[in-house]
Design a protein around this motif. Sequence first.
Motif, PDB file in Angstrom:
ATOM      1  N   ASN A  91       4.569  88.062  42.773  1.00 27.73           N
ATOM      2  CA  ASN A  91       4.553  89.543  42.928  1.00 27.73           C
ATOM      3  C   ASN A  91       5.083  89.981  41.534  1.00 27.73           C
ATOM      4  N   ILE A  92       6.204  89.360  41.055  1.00 27.08           N
ATOM      5  CA  ILE A  92       6.762  89.872  39.487  1.00 27.08           C
ATOM      6  C   ILE A  92       5.710  89.644  38.524  1.00 27.08           C
ATOM      7  N   ASP A  93       5.081  88.440  38.505  1.00 24.72           N
ATOM      8  CA  ASP A  93       4.077  88.185  37.461  1.00 24.72           C
ATOM      9  C   ASP A  93       2.808  89.178  37.612  1.00 24.72           C
ATOM     10  N   ARG A  94       2.507  89.567  38.859  1.00 22.80           N
ATOM     11  CA  ARG A  94       1.227  90.607  39.117  1.00 22.80           C
ATOM     12  C   ARG A  94       1.655  91.744  38.727  1.00 22.80           C
ATOM     13  N   GLN A  95       2.814  92.330  38.779  1.00 17.72           N
ATOM     14  CA  GLN A  95       3.090  93.581  38.572  1.00 17.72           C
ATOM     15  C   GLN A  95       3.284  93.852  36.962  1.00 17.72           C
ATOM     16  N   SER A  96       3.805  92.365  36.293  1.00 10.25           N
ATOM     17  CA  SER A  96       3.924  92.728  34.960  1.00 10.25           C
ATOM     18  C   SER A  96       2.429  92.609  34.243  1.00 10.25           C
ATOM     19  N   THR A  97       1.540  91.735  34.644  1.00 14.17           N
ATOM     20  CA  THR A  97       0.146  91.918  34.234  1.00 14.17           C
ATOM     21  C   THR A  97      -0.392  93.236  34.564  1.00 14.17           C
ATOM     22  N   LEU A  98      -0.102  93.814  35.681  1.00 18.29           N
ATOM     23  CA  LEU A  98      -0.645  95.254  35.847  1.00 18.29           C
ATOM     24  C   LEU A  98      -0.033  96.418  35.007  1.00 18.29           C
ATOM     25  N   ARG A  99       1.267  96.270  34.795  1.00 17.42           N
ATOM     26  CA  ARG A  99       1.814  97.087  33.555  1.00 17.42           C
ATOM     27  C   ARG A  99       1.126  96.873  32.295  1.00 17.42           C
ATOM     28  N   GLU A 100       0.986  95.551  31.837  1.00 18.40           N
ATOM     29  CA  GLU A 100       0.190  95.392  30.658  1.00 18.40           C
ATOM     30  C   GLU A 100      -0.898  95.808  30.692  1.00 18.40           C
ATOM     31  N   ASN A 101      -1.751  95.648  31.448  1.00 19.21           N
ATOM     32  CA  ASN A 101      -3.102  96.045  31.436  1.00 19.21           C
ATOM     33  C   ASN A 101      -3.192  97.819  31.415  1.00 19.21           C
ATOM     34  N   ARG A 102      -1.966  98.324  32.237  1.00 17.32           N
ATOM     35  CA  ARG A 102      -2.005  99.734  32.050  1.00 17.32           C
ATOM     36  C   ARG A 102      -1.567 100.189  30.753  1.00 17.32           C
ATOM     37  N   SER A 103      -0.486  99.487  30.146  1.00 11.85           N
ATOM     38  CA  SER A 103      -0.122  99.800  28.690  1.00 11.85           C
ATOM     39  C   SER A 103      -1.338  99.665  27.709  1.00 11.85           C
ATOM     40  N   ARG A 104      -2.137  98.747  27.852  1.00 13.84           N
ATOM     41  CA  ARG A 104      -3.241  98.331  27.105  1.00 13.84           C
ATOM     42  C   ARG A 104      -4.399  99.351  27.199  1.00 13.84           C
ATOM     43  N   SER A 105      -4.718  99.812  28.319  1.00 17.66           N
ATOM     44  CA  SER A 105      -5.531 100.852  28.576  1.00 17.66           C
ATOM     45  C   SER A 105      -5.060 102.253  28.095  1.00 17.66           C
ATOM     46  N   GLN A 106      -3.946 102.378  28.410  1.00 17.78           N
ATOM     47  CA  GLN A 106      -3.089 103.647  27.901  1.00 17.78           C
ATOM     48  C   GLN A 106      -3.131 103.901  26.229  1.00 17.78           C
ATOM     49  N   VAL A 107      -3.106 102.488  25.809  1.00 20.25           N
ATOM     50  CA  VAL A 107      -3.162 102.529  23.983  1.00 20.25           C
ATOM     51  C   VAL A 107      -4.730 102.863  23.592  1.00 20.25           C
ATOM     52  N   LEU A 108      -5.516 101.991  24.393  1.00 23.65           N
ATOM     53  CA  LEU A 108      -6.971 102.142  24.187  1.00 23.65           C
ATOM     54  C   LEU A 108      -7.382 103.705  24.282  1.00 23.65           C
ATOM     55  N   SER A 109      -6.965 104.161  25.361  1.00 20.67           N
ATOM     56  CA  SER A 109      -7.527 105.523  25.761  1.00 20.67           C
ATOM     57  C   SER A 109      -6.742 106.600  24.565  1.00 20.67           C
ATOM     58  N   LYS A 110      -5.694 106.428  24.392  1.00 21.70           N
ATOM     59  CA  LYS A 110      -4.983 107.296  23.120  1.00 21.70           C
ATOM     60  C   LYS A 110      -5.611 107.079  21.635  1.00 21.70           C
TER      61      LYS A 110
END
Length: 708
Positions: free
Chosen positions: A264-283
């Motif tokens: 679960n921790i790994d899954r949430q960390s990957t989700l956070r990384e994907n969200r951060s990457r998507s936020q960076v790309l959107s920015k």
Amino acid sequence: MDARAVKTNRSQRKEGVVKSTLYISEEKERPVTRMEDFRRTYLRLCKDGGVEPQESVVAQLQENRAAQGSRLDLSGQSLSADTCSVLAKALQKDTIFTEVSLSDCMLSEEGATVLLAGLFGNTTVKVLDLKGNNLRSKGAEVLGRLLARNKTLHRLVLEWNALGVWDEAFSLFCEGLASNSVLTHLDLRNNQIHHHGASELSLALKHNKTLEVLDLRWNNIGLLGGRSLLEALQKNQSIVQLEMAGNNIPSDTLRALEQTTGHNIDRQSTLRENRSRSQVLSKEIHKLKEEKGQQFLSLMETIDRQREEMGRSSRSTSVRIDQLQEALNERKSAVNSLTAKLQMTEAALALSDQKNHNMGELLTRVKAETEDLRERQSRERKKEQEDSALREGKLLREIHNLTETNVQLKSKVEEMERRCKSQQQQIFDLKQELTNSTAELKLRLTQTEERLEIEKRRSKQALEDMDSLRQKEVEHVTRHLEESERALQERIFKMEGQRIQLEEELSKAKAACVTEKAQAEEELGRVRAQVRLEEQEHLSTLEEKLRLVRSSLQEAQLHCSQHKQTISELQVKNSQQSIEMDGLRRRIEELQQELSGKDQEKVAEVSRVRVELQEQIGHLHAERTAQGGLKEKISALERELKVLSSNHREALLDKESEMTSMLEKLRLREAEIQRMREDEAQRASYLQSAILTYVQGSPLGHYSSTKK
């Protein structure tokens, strides 16, 4: 005008400084006034309800007046039911406190229900501490309703209570937890939760999607509860911290629970990384859009300026025909500036193409990374499949071995049953022998009693003619009888000790073989009863003999006192009777030796039978425990196989879903970049066409065409 503006600016600055100082002072005084307002509302509600305010609560609120923040701390105060009702009314409409601590308040069932019902509609409390209040069935039900209705509570501490004692109440609490969508931290330490409560809690965790931290230390969950929680965590993807110490759970289930929380921790960390990457790309995309919009606005502004200049020039040409050459020079300069601006726009377009090229490289890198991830995942899948195949083979071999051992154990059990039957037959034979020996002993005792009676009659007849020598013999007989009495008493004590030991050992054997060897226990009880009866009969006969001997001694003493004169004549008869008495004594001693030998043989036989029964019972218990251990191992191995297969399937499904989501994201990114390129090319073509149309439609274009 300038002096007035300066004065107005100064006055505005002064007013702003005064307002800021007033705001800061109000912010400093605000926590004190909040606590004082709560104290006043508490006193007012007590007055309205006709309840005397609790002095300890008022004193605690008075002490917390100087405390900064929005925390209500009433821990350690023994709150009555009336105080709880007043606090419930106060907290129902309260918008001040975000944390309420009611630990070790000794809340009653009525007070807890009223107080927690007051928090149903509260919208500000985020942390609630109810540690050490011994909450039971009603408390668990009200907590379940609180979790179902309240939408702001994030942390709930329920340490040192008794919520898991009643299954129905705890199931209601778990239903409220399942319907809750806000709580992230739940502390249930030391709540007497057993495996039924753990199963209810696992059902709630399957439906709950927000709980992240769950503390279940120091309960009595056990193996079944740990397995149910493991099944729930395989479906729950939100819990990242689970504390399970002190619950009598095996180490393998604890490791499995830790692995699931780690997933679960790994899954949430990957989700956070994907969200951060998507936020960076959107920015970045937003920045590019803003830059392109600014460039477009600047170009439109330049075009508007050029239009204004062209209008002015057209008006000036109509008025000033003689300044055409100067206007032409100005227009040439304007055309030069426009060409320079065109060059600038082309350079900007080249930069945008370069950025697009960089984005394409990034996309290629992302594709390469995804391909690497696919290859790694395929390798991991192959390894996992090989490992699972090896494990399945090992488990099948172990199951085969266990079945063989089970068959062997069944054969051993049958042999032990046959042995038990043979031993029961032996016990029955021993009983018959005991009955026969007791009958023989009784016959011998009757014969000896008859002989003793005959000898007593003879002695009575002979004692009438005794003398002083008889008195010496009587004293000798008395000493011998006292010694025999002492020996008999010592033997009686020994027999009683042996009887007590036999009773203790038989009681232990009964406790060990209550359900399995009831027949053997009844037979041993019968043997013990027979031994007691024989001992009692033997003791009664001996006591009767002693009583008769004493009575005979008294009679002899009387006869001796009466016939002292005739003793001299009966010395010869006395010697003969002494010889006969010696023979009788020897006969009595032989009979006593035979009785002691029979008793020893009986005791030895009973002890031997008891030892054999205990050994057989121990062997049967050991074999049954071995069979139970083997069955538990087989069931554990089957459960492990199921868990491994389910984990493998879920991991494969998760990885496939992640791959599909990554491919979908890449496709969307590529479509978005392609759309941006097309928009930029379209905008550039629009700008170029607009500039060309503008240049062609201007008077300068007409003039150049007429000149040609």
